[in-house]
Motif scaffolding. Structure first.
Motif, short mmCIF file in Angstrom:
data_model
loop_
_atom_site.label_atom_id
_atom_site.label_comp_id
_atom_site.label_asym_id
_atom_site.label_seq_id
_atom_site.Cartn_x
_atom_site.Cartn_y
_atom_site.Cartn_z
N GLY A 72 -4.49 5.35 14.70
CA GLY A 72 -3.92 4.18 14.03
C GLY A 72 -4.44 4.03 12.62
N MET A 73 -5.69 4.42 12.38
CA MET A 73 -6.27 4.30 11.04
C MET A 73 -5.75 5.41 10.11
N ILE A 74 -5.48 6.59 10.66
CA ILE A 74 -4.82 7.63 9.86
C ILE A 74 -3.44 7.14 9.44
N PHE A 75 -2.76 6.53 10.37
CA PHE A 75 -1.44 5.94 10.13
C PHE A 75 -1.50 4.91 8.99
N ILE A 76 -2.49 4.03 9.03
CA ILE A 76 -2.64 3.00 8.00
C ILE A 76 -3.04 3.62 6.66
N LEU A 77 -3.94 4.59 6.67
CA LEU A 77 -4.36 5.25 5.43
C LEU A 77 -3.17 5.93 4.76
N CYS A 78 -2.34 6.61 5.54
CA CYS A 78 -1.17 7.29 4.98
C CYS A 78 -0.17 6.28 4.43
N ASN A 79 -0.06 5.13 5.07
CA ASN A 79 0.79 4.07 4.55
C ASN A 79 0.31 3.59 3.18
N CYS A 80 -1.00 3.42 3.04
CA CYS A 80 -1.57 2.97 1.77
C CYS A 80 -1.41 4.04 0.69
N VAL A 81 -1.62 5.30 1.05
CA VAL A 81 -1.42 6.38 0.09
C VAL A 81 0.03 6.43 -0.36
#
Length: 328
Positions: A72-81
């Motif tokens: 879920g945090m990889i998912f959120i990081l990619c969203n921010c990038v």
């Protein structure tokens, strides 16, 4: 006839997830004020596809008898990038989309390397790396926002409708399944992933590439979570370092995996089942909305579904006398 019976027995959990999704979706559109329209299907598919990508990412790690609490945090990081790099011309936005996917792939590779060479349990490793990934996301987006020249045309291309009817997100999901999951599952590495989940020691003694299988599961899982983060950016036109969203998608991915018939003990299931599980789990939320449940009660019902899903997935273990029967 025997071949069809064998196929039905092997794919029983996936077929059950498909039937569950279809039944709930029919109930949903039957009670939706707008009915069964392209716009209703498009919105539902866009939300479902995001969770489906995260569930596919979780599936690969679960097949190796592990679990990824950083997905879920990889998912959120990619969203921010994505909220920073999906701007400008179509060509530059496509390059930014590639960068988002590389971010997800890199996060998955970090998880895999730590698990393999650090000899740590996946659950411990991904708790730590998940906190790091969220910290990076929070550093990038301390407040929700987007790049000034965000390329909405590219986002609409992937979240709109083809020929005015077919959701583009579903078509892209199918393409990813055909390009990523199908070749991987039929490859030597794919078979090794299943073997590692069934019995790590037996796979090693059989000469299978155990370390490469684990690394591939985490790396490709990170890539798939990157697809989810990319689609979230396409869907919202922005990025947000939301701890709640990261935790929710991690939990929802586990629920989708179990609903899709993937064994939490590893070695059994498929990403196809996880996709149907994700679509079914997302439809539960839509049903609660259509039937006008109090929003304060919705997390309770979703939590109950999660608990029932995990219980259902483990119920078969009570009939098992030895571990070999799990894979018979």
């Amino acid at each position: 006839m025997k071949e069809w019976r064998f196929f039905a027995a092997e794919q029983r959990a996936t077929l059950l997830a498909l039937v569950l999704f279809l039944v709930m979706f029919i109930i949903y559109v039957s009670n939706h004020p707008a009915g069964f329209t392209p716009n209703v299907v498009q919105t539902a598919s866009n939300k479902g596809v995001i969770l489906a990508f995260v569930a596919m990412a979780q599936t690969l790690v679960v097949l190796t008898a592990g679990i990824d609490l950083s997905v879920g945090m990889i998912f959120i990081l990619c969203n921010c990038v994505g909220s920073y790099v999906l701007g400008g011309t179509m060509a530059s936005a496509l390059g930014g989309a590639g960068l988002v996917l590389l971010t997800g792939l890199g996060c998955g590779m970090v998880n895999g390397l730590i698990v393999i060479f650090g000899r740590l349990q996946p659950i411990v490793t991904t708790i730590a790396t998940g906190a790091i990934f969220f910290g990076l996301a929070l550093w990038l987006r301390p407040f929700p926002g987007t790049v000034p020249d965000f390329n909405g045309d590219l986002a609409d291309l992937f979240t709109g409708k083809l020929f005015g009817v077919v959701p583009a997100s579903l078509v892209f999901l199918l393409a990813v399944v055909l390009v990523v999951w199908v070749p991987l599952s039929r490859s030597v590495i794919g078979r090794a992933i299943y073997a590692v989940g069934s019995s790590d020691m037996a796979a090693y003694m059989s000469g299978m590439p155990v370390k490469l299988a684990r690394f591939t599961a985490f790396a490709v899982g990170g890539l798939l979570a990157g697809f989810g983060g990319l689609f979230l950016t396409f869907f919202t036109y922005s990025g947000e370092a939301s701890l709640a969203n990261g935790d929710n998608y991690t939990l929802f991915s586990i629920a989708a995996v179990v609903l899709g018939g993937v064994s939490l003990y590893g070695g059994r299931g498929s990403a196809i089942g996880a996709i149907f599980g994700a679509l079914a789990f997302r439809t539960i939320g839509d049903l609660l909305f259509v039937f006008d449940f109090d929003p304060l009660w919705q997390p309770l019902f979703q939590g109950l579904v999660l608990a029932l899903a995990v219980t259902f997935g483990a119920a078969r273990l009570f009939r098992i006398r030895n571990r070999l029967e799990m894979f018979s």
